[in-house]
Design an enzyme around this catalytic site. Structure first.
Site, PDB file in Angstrom:
ATOM      1  N   CYS A  95       0.847  -1.187   0.000  1.00  0.00           N
ATOM      2  CA  CYS A  95       0.000   0.000   0.000  1.00  0.00           C
ATOM      3  C   CYS A  95       0.888   1.245   0.000  1.00  0.00           C
ATOM      4  O   CYS A  95       1.572   1.533   0.991  1.00  0.00           O
ATOM      5  CB  CYS A  95      -0.908  -0.014   1.230  1.00  0.00           C
ATOM      6  SG  CYS A  95      -1.743   1.553   1.537  1.00  0.00           S
ATOM      7  N   CYS A  98      -0.023   3.785   2.596  1.00  0.00           N
ATOM      8  CA  CYS A  98       0.445   3.378   3.928  1.00  0.00           C
ATOM      9  C   CYS A  98       1.934   3.685   4.091  1.00  0.00           C
ATOM     10  O   CYS A  98       2.391   4.049   5.178  1.00  0.00           O
ATOM     11  CB  CYS A  98       0.213   1.885   4.152  1.00  0.00           C
ATOM     12  SG  CYS A  98      -1.503   1.389   3.952  1.00  0.00           S
ATOM     13  N   ASP A 483      35.836  21.489 -15.310  1.00  0.00           N
ATOM     14  CA  ASP A 483      37.270  21.473 -15.034  1.00  0.00           C
ATOM     15  C   ASP A 483      37.945  21.048 -16.344  1.00  0.00           C
ATOM     16  O   ASP A 483      37.278  20.493 -17.226  1.00  0.00           O
ATOM     17  CB  ASP A 483      37.544  20.466 -13.916  1.00  0.00           C
ATOM     18  CG  ASP A 483      39.020  20.219 -13.718  1.00  0.00           C
ATOM     19  OD1 ASP A 483      39.767  21.203 -13.589  1.00  0.00           O
ATOM     20  OD2 ASP A 483      39.435  19.043 -13.702  1.00  0.00           O
ATOM     21  N   ASP A 677      37.045  16.140 -11.744  1.00  0.00           N
ATOM     22  CA  ASP A 677      37.485  14.783 -11.401  1.00  0.00           C
ATOM     23  C   ASP A 677      38.527  14.731 -10.294  1.00  0.00           C
ATOM     24  O   ASP A 677      38.727  13.697  -9.683  1.00  0.00           O
ATOM     25  CB  ASP A 677      38.052  14.079 -12.634  1.00  0.00           C
ATOM     26  CG  ASP A 677      39.470  14.529 -12.937  1.00  0.00           C
ATOM     27  OD1 ASP A 677      39.716  15.743 -12.877  1.00  0.00           O
ATOM     28  OD2 ASP A 677      40.318  13.674 -13.220  1.00  0.00           O
ATOM     29  N   ASP A 681      38.878  19.457  -6.968  1.00  0.00           N
ATOM     30  CA  ASP A 681      37.549  19.847  -7.439  1.00  0.00           C
ATOM     31  C   ASP A 681      36.467  19.612  -6.393  1.00  0.00           C
ATOM     32  O   ASP A 681      35.338  20.066  -6.573  1.00  0.00           O
ATOM     33  CB  ASP A 681      37.182  19.057  -8.708  1.00  0.00           C
ATOM     34  CG  ASP A 681      38.081  19.397  -9.878  1.00  0.00           C
ATOM     35  OD1 ASP A 681      38.474  20.569  -9.979  1.00  0.00           O
ATOM     36  OD2 ASP A 681      38.399  18.503 -10.675  1.00  0.00           O
TER      37      ASP A 681
END
Length: 782
Positions: A95, A98, A483, A677, A681
């Site tokens: 449900c 619920c 970057d 990466d 960063d």
């Protein structure tokens, strides 16, 4: 020598990368502090103290520094403030309404910092402020779940046997009971019986078909859970009996139960489809113990252990190939269909499949830190961060059902009292139509399912999205900041030129640079070491000092070496040659005299130009590059790719400042996305509206800080991610408009006395089944 103790402080509210650097620098200078490191992403200040120092006095000085630089920061002891997390499996939860109620009540428990119920995976994720409260909260949450949905069983998610029992097939007793009830229904309709006999057969049929629904409605009412589908169907069908519409009373309950049966089948099928998308967890590992091979669980393997991977087996842990050659199927991790060839020395990722050769692998990461564990954790917990659309529908359904119930009650009572010729039986029937239509299951089930499918489909394509809120936010991206190194360029550097002033030979200049860079893992350092090609005797290196964003100061063989960019030369007052070189220039100074420079070049990624072109094609308005590299290099790459802006020669904290400036310059309400990466960063990824990390080669810090991770390091996957987000949103809104549209039409027709309860049941259960099937389309990402 004095031993040391470590203390970790959580700085809540820290949002300035530059301030973080200042805090770290000043705390380092406090007497009795061996070292201090402030992680801007996690906001944790780690202080290493001399054990024989006055710990309280040192921590007070650190607090004063923090309060002086950033007065709004709240300082907490990390050991006391770390939330405890636990996942519970709600077996048998069918449900959706619920599920929302369970989530709402568990959130209000004392000591709970967050609680999320994911209806699709049937998981309740709890975060508790204090570990001591965890067991109490689990017990209280379990009681709440069982109280609201009495047929469910609550177990801890680690119990995989319990999870495997779910969705085991068709419930045969249920099907037999419905079949007998349906048979009696048709006998009563087709046969000619006296009134009481007919009523008796319909009543027995009704009890067989809908007895469980009525019983559940009564139990829920006694628990204070009134407005749910069980209550609505019970009132509607008993009301039909009360006005002597026996066939419709039974038929509606029968149609509802059959619809629920197909709805559960559709939801379970979608659950299995999503689970199959992420079926990458290895079941075992072949551990080499002396000359023997022992099959063990991947969790039992340690770093440095040797494992064998046979043809057809999943790679159980991340590692390095030390013997054997083979082809790996990486599609489950990266979404790439082309197998990858591996040989001794190559790194391999867990979750990939060994196609043909026998591989001997040295394990480099424990299972908990491995690629497959991170992917499973990210995807399985992605739905704990709900999209705004999901949150809206949850609130909408909370008010929608009670409003419709009270409108239906007014419709049943008021017209017969005030309208001439109106009868109670007619208007009660119309009110019953209203009641049946009011259940919001189609929305509450299909919308989370749509987002979960989108996240699962993205993961299959090698794109990990950490929450449906981030998937939805991708639709609104209009500015992307990249970057350079490792993001738009390959990050595979090579030495292309060595220029000397004549005081030193090119070989000596390269040797000094290699010694200076020998402790660094930066791609530029790696390229210099590769060009040098000889072993470094690190005992000849002294006074090593790496200056972030500048370069390295070190003593080599008695000589003071500087190796870095022009900022380092300026800082040390070294006069250097100004040149135009396309590439990264590493200046070398020996004993305070400029000796020459080395040029290292990088290549643009094969799909970078295509990514930029396609991003513009799907509506991204502004594309910017931030780099710590020289202005010449940055402008050259920007021109080749067709970017709008480039900002070069930036330190890590300057990248954050530049990002904030770009945010202020935006003329729309769209999202700003940053792609990077490296470890440098991480602060920018955390600061952007959306952070995307290149995960295949990227650092753990960048992946931790990012909202989305691209496993293949291909910038063009960013286009795929946005397309998946747009497709997901399209299907979610199709379901919203379809469900509300059908319900609105049936409500109007029901109020006008045109629609029957049959149409009302279709507007409830039938629409839900169609919406669930439509939501499953989102998993087809191609």
């Amino acid at each position: 020598m004095s031993s040391t103790v470590k203390k970790e402080l959580l700085l809540e509210g820290l949002d300035c990368a530059n301030c973080a650097n200042k805090i770290e620098d000043q705390v380092k200078r406090v007497g009795g502090v061996n070292s201090a490191t402030l992680n801007f992403v996690t906001k944790v200040l780690t202080i290493e103290l001399v054990s024989d120092g006055n710990k309280d006095d040192i921590l007070n000085q650190a607090n004063q520094i923090i309060n002086k630089l950033e007065p709004h920061i709240i300082i907490k002891d990390k050991a006391l403030s770390r939330p405890e997390r636990k996942v519970l499996l709600l077996i048998g939860l069918d449900c959706a309404n619920c599920a929302n109620k369970i989530e709402s009540e568990v959130k209000n428990l004392e000591g709970v910092s967050s609680a999320t119920v994911d209806f699709v995976s049937r998981k309740l994720t709890l975060e508790v402020n204090n570990k001591r409260d965890l067991q109490r909260v689990i017990e209280q949450a379990s009681k709440i779940a069982v109280k609201i949905e009495s047929g469910i069983k609550v177990v801890e998610y680690e119990d995989k046997k319990e999870e495997s029992k779910e969705d085991g097939g068709i419930n045969k007793p249920e099907v037999i009971r419905l079949a007998i009830g349906a048979a009696l229904f048709f006998v009563a309709i087709l046969g000619k019986f006296p009134f009481w006999a007919e009523f008796g057969i319909f009543l027995v049929s009704y009890v067989l078909v809908g007895g469980k629904v009525v019983l559940k409605a009564v139990r829920n009412i006694l628990k204070g859970q009134v407005f749910d589908e069980n209550f609505l169907m019970t009132v509607a069908t008993i009301g039909a009996f009360a006005i002597k519409q026996f066939p419709e009373g039974v038929a509606v309950m029968l149609f509802y139960q059959v619809g629920e049966f197909f709805q559960n089948m559709a939801v379970n099928r979608s659950r299995k489809s999503i689970s199959a998308l992420m079926d990458i967890r290895p079941d075992y590992a072949n551990l080499k113990v002396g000359e023997d091979i022992k099959r063990v669980s991947p969790e039992e393997i340690s770093v440095g252990d040797i494992i064998l991977i046979k043809p057809g087996e999943k790679v159980p842990l991340d590692g390095k190939v030390i013997e054997g050659m083979s082809m790996l199927d990486t599609s489950a991790i990266t979404g790439e269909s082309v197998p990858r060839e591996v040989e001794p020395g190559n790194e391999i990722l867990s979750g990939t499949i060994n196609k043909n050769g026998l591989l001997t692998v040295e394990v480099t990461k424990e299972f908990g830190d491995s690629t497959v564990s991170k992917i499973l954790d990210l995807v399985q917990n992605a739905n704990s961060k709900k999209a705004p659309t999901e949150q809206f529908i949850t609130k909408f359904s909370r008010y929608y059902t009670p409003v419709v119930v009270f409108v239906a009650l007014a419709m049943a009572v008021i017209p017969p009292l005030v309208v001439t010729g109106a009868t109670f039986s007619d208007w009660i029937y119309r009110a019953l139509v209203f009641l049946v239509v009011s259940c919001p299951c189609a929305l509450v089930i299909s919308i989370p399912l749509g987002f979960f499918g989108g996240i699962g489909g993205a993961a299959k394509s090698g794109i990990l999205v950490k929450g449906s809120n981030f998937l939805e936010a991708l639709n609104n991206v209009d500015t992307i900041v990249f970057d350079k190194t490792g993001t738009l360029t390959k990050g595979v550097f090579k030495v292309t030129k060595i220029h000397t002033l004549g005081r030193e030979s090119e070989e000596n200049l390269l040797e000094y640079a290699a010694f200076a860079e020998s402790y660094s893992s930066h791609p530029i350092a790696t390229s210099i070491l590769k060009a040098y090609g000889k072993e470094i005797n690190k005992s000849e290196i002294e006074n090593y000092d790496e200056i972030s964003g500048h370069g390295i100061k070190v003593s080599v063989k008695g000589k003071r070496i500087l190796a870095g960019n022009k900022k380092l030369m300026n800082k040390e007052n070294i006069t250097y040659n100004v040149m135009d070189e396309t590439g990264t220039v590493v200046h070398i100074a020996i004993d305070g005299n400029y000796a020459g420079y080395i040029v290292i070049s990088d290549e643009i990624k094969d799909d970078a130009e295509k990514a930029v072109r396609e991003l513009r094609g799907i509506g991204v308005k502004k594309l910017v590059m931030l780099t710590g590299d020289s202005k010449l290099v940055g402008e050259t790459i920007s021109r080749q790719l067709g970017l709008d802006e480039v900002h070069a020669e930036l330190l890590p904290d300057q990248k954050v400042e530049k990002l904030e400036l770009l945010e202020k310059q935006k003329q729309t309400k769209g999202k700003l996305l940053f792609v990077g990466d490296g470890i440098n960063d991480a602060p920018v990824l955390a600061r952007a509206d959306l952070g995307v990390a290149m995960g295949g080669l990227g650092s753990d810090a960048a992946i931790e800080a990012a909202d989305i991770v691209i496993m293949t390091d291909e910038p063009s996957k960013l286009v795929n991610a946005i397309k998946i987000a747009k497709r997901t949103r399209s299907i979610v809104w199709q379901n919203i408009f379809f469900a509300l549209g059908v319900k609105a039409v049936v409500l109007v027709l029901g109020a006008g006395g045109i629609a029957t309860i049959w149409e009302a049941v279709f507007a409830d259960v039938g629409v839900t089944v169609i919406a669930v099937i439509n939501a499953m389309r989102v998993m087809k990402t191609n």
